[in-house]
Write a protein that holds these residues in place. Structure first.
Motif, mmCIF file in Angstrom:
data_model
loop_
_atom_site.group_PDB
_atom_site.id
_atom_site.type_symbol
_atom_site.label_atom_id
_atom_site.label_comp_id
_atom_site.label_asym_id
_atom_site.label_seq_id
_atom_site.Cartn_x
_atom_site.Cartn_y
_atom_site.Cartn_z
ATOM 1 N N MET A 131 -7.810 24.023 11.695
ATOM 2 C CA MET A 131 -7.678 22.566 11.615
ATOM 3 C C MET A 131 -6.320 22.139 12.188
ATOM 4 N N ALA A 132 -5.287 22.960 11.977
ATOM 5 C CA ALA A 132 -3.967 22.643 12.547
ATOM 6 C C ALA A 132 -4.049 22.615 14.077
ATOM 7 N N THR A 133 -4.796 23.576 14.654
ATOM 8 C CA THR A 133 -4.962 23.606 16.115
ATOM 9 C C THR A 133 -5.703 22.365 16.593
ATOM 10 N N VAL A 134 -6.758 21.972 15.848
ATOM 11 C CA VAL A 134 -7.511 20.770 16.232
ATOM 12 C C VAL A 134 -6.580 19.550 16.231
ATOM 13 N N ILE A 135 -5.741 19.442 15.211
ATOM 14 C CA ILE A 135 -4.831 18.289 15.119
ATOM 15 C C ILE A 135 -3.827 18.308 16.276
ATOM 16 N N LEU A 140 -2.375 16.125 21.946
ATOM 17 C CA LEU A 140 -2.245 16.310 23.393
ATOM 18 C C LEU A 140 -3.277 15.446 24.121
ATOM 19 N N HIS A 141 -4.519 15.456 23.606
ATOM 20 C CA HIS A 141 -5.593 14.735 24.290
ATOM 21 C C HIS A 141 -5.343 13.223 24.269
ATOM 22 N N ARG A 142 -4.677 12.765 23.207
ATOM 23 C CA ARG A 142 -4.314 11.357 23.110
ATOM 24 C C ARG A 142 -3.429 10.954 24.298
ATOM 25 N N GLN A 143 -2.537 11.871 24.678
ATOM 26 C CA GLN A 143 -1.665 11.588 25.828
ATOM 27 C C GLN A 143 -2.481 11.515 27.109
ATOM 28 N N VAL A 144 -3.509 12.379 27.200
ATOM 29 C CA VAL A 144 -4.376 12.353 28.384
ATOM 30 C C VAL A 144 -5.033 10.980 28.502
ATOM 31 N N LEU A 145 -5.558 10.471 27.368
ATOM 32 C CA LEU A 145 -6.317 9.215 27.390
ATOM 33 C C LEU A 145 -5.420 8.009 27.654
ATOM 34 N N ALA A 155 -5.891 14.964 35.939
ATOM 35 C CA ALA A 155 -4.714 15.821 36.171
ATOM 36 C C ALA A 155 -4.084 16.213 34.837
ATOM 37 N N ALA A 156 -3.944 15.251 33.931
ATOM 38 C CA ALA A 156 -3.331 15.536 32.624
ATOM 39 C C ALA A 156 -4.197 16.518 31.840
ATOM 40 N N TYR A 157 -5.525 16.337 31.916
ATOM 41 C CA TYR A 157 -6.429 17.260 31.225
ATOM 42 C C TYR A 157 -6.283 18.676 31.776
ATOM 43 N N LEU A 158 -6.253 18.788 33.120
ATOM 44 C CA LEU A 158 -6.160 20.118 33.746
ATOM 45 C C LEU A 158 -4.841 20.794 33.374
ATOM 46 N N LEU A 159 -3.748 20.030 33.400
ATOM 47 C CA LEU A 159 -2.440 20.604 33.036
ATOM 48 C C LEU A 159 -2.458 21.061 31.574
ATOM 49 N N GLY A 160 -3.212 20.341 30.751
ATOM 50 C CA GLY A 160 -3.320 20.721 29.337
ATOM 51 C C GLY A 160 -4.098 22.017 29.123
ATOM 52 N N GLN A 161 -4.892 22.427 30.128
ATOM 53 C CA GLN A 161 -5.691 23.654 30.007
ATOM 54 C C GLN A 161 -4.922 24.901 30.432
ATOM 55 N N ARG B 93 7.520 22.338 15.594
ATOM 56 C CA ARG B 93 7.081 21.042 15.067
ATOM 57 C C ARG B 93 6.352 20.243 16.148
ATOM 58 N N SER B 94 5.183 19.700 15.812
ATOM 59 C CA SER B 94 4.361 18.968 16.784
ATOM 60 C C SER B 94 4.869 17.554 16.989
ATOM 61 N N ALA B 95 5.649 17.041 16.049
ATOM 62 C CA ALA B 95 6.074 15.649 16.123
ATOM 63 C C ALA B 95 7.421 15.506 15.417
ATOM 64 N N SER B 96 8.174 14.481 15.808
ATOM 65 C CA SER B 96 9.360 14.117 15.043
ATOM 66 C C SER B 96 8.931 13.235 13.888
ATOM 67 N N VAL B 97 9.678 13.289 12.796
ATOM 68 C CA VAL B 97 9.425 12.399 11.670
ATOM 69 C C VAL B 97 10.716 11.632 11.405
ATOM 70 N N GLN B 98 10.622 10.306 11.488
ATOM 71 C CA GLN B 98 11.800 9.451 11.383
ATOM 72 C C GLN B 98 11.596 8.438 10.263
#
Lengths: 229, 229
Positions: A131-135, A140-145, A155-161, B93-98
């Motif tokens: 679940m930590a990996t999914v989160i 990361l995927h949020r940044q792609v979108l 491009a962002a998706y491919l770099l993420g792979q 850490r995946s994120a900063s917490v502020q």
């Protein structure tokens, strides 16, 4: 026969390292099924709570947006597990799960699933790690979108792979690229837009396509694209 | 003194229902701190693995996109916990917490955190339930980000904040709306665009603003907006 089933289950990362007796007892409580490509294994919003092991094949997890368009949340390859959210929080299924190939699946009842997830410490720990990996991947995927243009999303998706610690000056091959339909629903767009975006990246010399493999020829160039967004 | 600390900890949903002796022993291993608004409690990419309880105040979880812009992943209000991902998967850490306000926080060492998370069954279960909620909310937020226009993203975000089973014909108040800066980084845009989007929704009679409260006057109208995207 059941021994074979237990060995099949042992290939699922969540279940590796479990004592043989536990795997055999789990195999006895499993329902084993073969499903065809296109079969919907879990329907979004259903209140079923069975827990699944994907023993062979590939599935896509699908959600619908408010306009009723399908969006893909993930593509999962065997051997793996799925369906744990509803077991854990007892809410309706968050996504549909559909076979993209012929699949072999095993499933257990909600009661057996709760027992497995909550009372076998190495399973609890792996469920949490998964679940930590999914989160982390969701973040990361949020940044792609958030990329405006579709070729930049791609491009962002491919770099993420990319595997970690690659040499950015080398050409890297992404094997088993999802089909254009799956890419389109992963990236919130249409298949036509994915096709155009892929052509754009190929025309700019950033990537080369060869069957199911995609070669990233110019990783710094792909990053450059994102900075111009 | 330590009794007071144990009582403070008992207000954190993750720890409610724990036996008093366990809460008191946990309080003894906690480091308690007051931090000011703006203080960064966790730095993204750090390899620290302490686990935190937010006893009072509010924090924002921040990521950076590839262009170095801050994006907010969540706003958390006390009493709650944070920092479990690094405890569970041992990754940076995946994120900063502020801190967005003055906050009171308690934290425990990675070893104590692992013991708490993995060996106290009701804590394991709640950690899994909490992660399930994060995953479900991420899926919803993904739909928000797929909206092209900022006023539509804002509308989708606001509709996502509604309690379940409201009467869509009534006016609903969203209390404690995040400040425009936090909304901008939650929705992947600038503060100016949030300000304009809010004005658009107000001008169209869909919402009314009153201090930190926002009234949704026309829920069907907000849904309508999304269908036109």
């Amino acid at each position: 026969m059941k021994v074979t089933h237990a060995k099949l289950l042992a290939q699922v990362p969540l279940l590796t390292d479990l004592p043989t007796e536990l795997l055999e007892s789990l195999a006895k409580s499993c329902r084993f099924e073969q499903v065809n490509r296109g079969h919907v294994i879990i329907e979004r919003h259903d209140t079923t709570r069975r827990f699944f092991f994907l023993l062979s094949g590939q599935v896509r997890m699908l959600d619908l947006n408010r306009q009723g368009q399908e969006i893909a949340l993930a593509i999962l390859d065997a051997p793996t597990h799925f369906g744990e959210l509803a077991v854990i929080d007892s809410l309706p299924r968050s996504a549909s799960v559909q076979a993209t190939t012929r699949c072999e699946v095993a499933s257990i009842s909600p009661q057996d699933a709760e027992k497995l997830i909550y009372t076998v410490p190495q399973v609890s720990r792996k469920i949490m790690q998964n679940m930590a990996t999914v989160i982390r991947n969701n973040n990361l995927h949020r940044q792609v979108l958030q990329q405006q243009s579709i070729s930049n999303r791609l491009a962002a998706y491919l770099l993420g792979q990319l595997p970690k610690d690659i040499d950015p000056k080398e050409t890297v091959c992404i094997r088993n690229l999802p089909i254009q339909y799956d890419l389109s629903i992963l990236l919130g767009t249409t298949r036509e837009s994915i096709s155009r975006a892929l052509t754009t990246l190929v025309d700019e010399g950033l990537v080369t396509k060869d069957g199911k493999n995609l070669y990233l020829n110019d990783i710094p160039g792909l990053y450059q694209l994102l900075e111009e967004d």
